[in-house]
Design a protein around this motif. Structure first.
Motif, short mmCIF file in Angstrom:
data_model
loop_
_atom_site.label_atom_id
_atom_site.label_comp_id
_atom_site.label_asym_id
_atom_site.label_seq_id
_atom_site.Cartn_x
_atom_site.Cartn_y
_atom_site.Cartn_z
N GLU A 122 -21.84 22.23 4.20
CA GLU A 122 -22.70 23.11 3.39
C GLU A 122 -21.97 23.69 2.19
O GLU A 122 -22.50 24.59 1.52
CB GLU A 122 -23.21 24.26 4.27
N ARG A 125 -24.15 23.65 -0.99
CA ARG A 125 -25.61 23.68 -0.87
C ARG A 125 -26.24 24.82 -1.66
O ARG A 125 -27.29 24.64 -2.28
CB ARG A 125 -26.04 23.76 0.59
N ASP A 126 -25.62 26.01 -1.66
CA ASP A 126 -26.23 27.14 -2.36
C ASP A 126 -26.43 26.86 -3.84
O ASP A 126 -27.41 27.30 -4.44
CB ASP A 126 -25.37 28.40 -2.20
N SER A 284 -33.59 24.70 2.27
CA SER A 284 -33.97 24.19 3.59
C SER A 284 -33.05 24.71 4.68
O SER A 284 -31.84 24.82 4.51
CB SER A 284 -33.93 22.66 3.59
N GLU A 285 -33.66 25.00 5.83
CA GLU A 285 -32.90 25.33 7.03
C GLU A 285 -33.06 24.25 8.08
O GLU A 285 -32.64 24.42 9.22
CB GLU A 285 -33.37 26.69 7.58
N ASN A 286 -33.66 23.12 7.69
CA ASN A 286 -33.97 22.07 8.66
C ASN A 286 -33.56 20.68 8.20
O ASN A 286 -34.22 19.69 8.52
CB ASN A 286 -35.46 22.11 8.99
N THR A 290 -33.02 20.44 -1.36
CA THR A 290 -33.71 21.17 -2.41
C THR A 290 -33.36 20.49 -3.72
O THR A 290 -32.18 20.30 -4.02
CB THR A 290 -33.28 22.64 -2.43
N ASP A 401 -39.81 24.35 7.28
CA ASP A 401 -39.25 25.03 6.11
C ASP A 401 -40.31 25.76 5.30
O ASP A 401 -40.10 26.87 4.82
CB ASP A 401 -38.53 24.03 5.19
#
Length: 501
Positions: A122, A125-126, A284-286, A290, A401
């Motif tokens: 991750e 990712r942000d 997304s958390e799944n 994005t 999501d």
């Protein structure tokens, strides 16, 4: 008055030129496949010079088939296989290495090294909306600079350029070494692992981590504006190139998914589900990505959630080319219709690991549930069902999501002509599946972006009005059967994990 818009669709297995009229209907198409190069297990490459040669040939071919001249074409749009990375010399115009294709897994070690710097998968990712994965372009640039003799020194001296295939085609079409335009758009830039999703600019810190000189990177412009004109040699000379969209975003645009909550699924080499989330990016958390959906001129960027599936149509191609079980892709439906179900066999095509929602580069393909009862028809059916099952996994993640269950799914791409697959897709999702009249919406989306930029189409309302339904499949499977077969699929997927150490 010009009556048409052209699109160059540079895909994973072929390049084509399609010409559309104002109603969005296909006037002509010319297409040419290019070689798939597999130097070793997990490596996939393309010859970029072959692709450029094919681009010129199909542009001329599409004009000739419709008996049109350059004067009939208002603009050209470009759409392309995303994440496929190329590095070339700005002076000679020659690639320093083959294009490294999005399916390629050679950068796994580079991704692990970056993850170890902190943050794991991750880490970026942000900023980028993406996990650290072999899928994306940035690590591929790093591999070229690390492994091609003299490439890093030439890059740091400002002699090398990078681009996804949109940039390579645009640079050559606008003159190449003689003033070629080195530009990309946010939909492609957002697939490099190098672009900040908020600023739509290259992130210096990530580029430094990857060891990629900023001088290599193309300028990021909008998805719909005039970048330059086609060089004065060959087909389409002097026509403005005015649209760029990565293939999946182009299909979303071509499907008129222009409002938040609208989604489409493209069935091509892989499958790609995109959900328009509007001007607000949704993280997304799944296990989804994005990404930028499109940016029209000076308007605010529109974002999307994406579920990327590596192997769907290419599994049918593998059955044809590697195993010789079929001689044409269309034959698979004939074989699958000889049996009522998959006979208990499940095919998980993790040839390039698993993309969304798992992101497991250690996975490899597996056929499970085999008994002596299983025959050619069952395997053909398992191949088709793998596409539908993988799509269900992505749709489940998307529903989680977004918090808004999908009510129907617009579909496009070559595989949507397979009616058995489309019915099974509706069955396993439990929602209607809708095919438009023009199912090759990738090229259409690029044409729309280019046509909007030059005033051929006035607004996005024209795109909505052009969209027309061809056929709808409604679910016919009961809940118990759906849950049972999907549960078996999920069990089969776990058998592919931890294969590569």
């Amino acid at each position: 008055m010009t009556k048409y818009v052209a699109a160059i669709d540079q895909g994973t297995t072929s390049t084509r030129c399609m010409i559309f009229d104002h109603s969005g209907r296909v006037v002509s198409v010319d297409q040419k496949e290019h070689e798939q190069i597999f130097p070793r297990a997990g490596w996939v490459e393309h010859d970029a010079n072959e692709i450029w040669t094919n681009t010129r040939q199909v542009a001329a071919g599409a004009l000739a088939k419709a008996d049109l001249t350059t004067a009939d074409i208002a603009a050209v749009g470009i759409t392309n296989q995303r994440e496929t990375a190329l590095v070339w010399d700005r002076t000679t115009g020659q690639p320093v290495y083959n294009a490294i294709v999005w399916q390629d897994t050679r950068t796994d070690r580079i991704c692990q090294e970056l993850a170890a710097l902190g943050g794991g998968q991750e880490r970026y990712r942000d900023k980028t909306g993406l996990p650290l994965a072999t899928y994306f372009s940035g690590p591929k640039i790093r591999w070229v600079l690390d492994n091609v003799e003299g490439a890093r020194e030439r890059a740091e001296a400002g002699d090398l350029l990078f681009g996804n295939m949109d940039t390579w085609v645009l640079w050559n079409m606008t003159g190449g070494v003689n003033g070629g335009v080195h530009v990309t758009d946010p939909t492609n830039a957002s697939r490099t692992l190098l672009m900040d999703l908020d600023t739509l600019q290259w992130d210096e810190g990530i580029a430094a981590d990857l060891g990629v000189p900023l001088s290599m990177l193309p300028e990021i412009r909008s998805s719909s504006e005039e970048y330059g004109k086609v060089r004065e040699r060959g087909a389409l000379a002097g026509v403005p190139i005015a649209g760029i969209l990565g293939d999946q975003q182009a299909a979303t645009f071509g499907q008129a998914c222009l409002s938040p909550g609208e989604a489409k699924n493209t069935y091509g080499t892989g499958n790609f589900v995109l959900l328009n989330t509007g001007t607000e990016k949704v993280m997304s958390e799944n296990g989804l990505l994005t990404t930028v959906c499109y940016k029209i001129g000076s308007q605010a960027p529109v974002y999307a959630l994406e579920g990327s599936i590596a192997v769907t149509g290419s599994l049918v191609q593998w059955l044809r080319d590697n195993l010789g079980m079929i001689s044409t892709a269309a034959e698979i439906e004939e074989h699958a219709r000889t049996v009522p179900d998959n006979g208990g066999a499940y095919f998980v095509p993790a040839f390039s690991g698993l993309f969304a929602p798992y992101w497991r580069s250690d996975a490899r393909g597996a056929i499970v549930g085999l008994t002596r009862f299983v025959n050619k028809g069952h395997l053909a059916r398992a191949v088709l069902e793998a596409t539908a099952f993988q799509t269900r996994e992505v749709i489940d993640a998307m529903n989680a999501d977004s918090g808004v269950p999908l009510k129907s799914l617009k579909v496009d791409g070559g595989m949507v002509l397979n009616e058995l697959l489309m019915q099974f897709q509706a069955d396993i999702l439990g929602v209607p599946v809708i095919r438009p009249v023009v199912n090759e919406t990738t090229a259409l989306g690029a044409a729309y972006a280019a046509g909007l930029a030059v005033g051929f189409w006035e607004s996005e309302d024209d795109i909505r009005q052009n969209w027309a339904q061809d056929k709808q499949w409604d679910p016919a499977m009961d809940d118990e059967a759906r849950d049972r077969t999907y549960g078996q699929w999920k069990k089969a997927v776990t058998r592919t994990f931890d294969w590569v150490e």
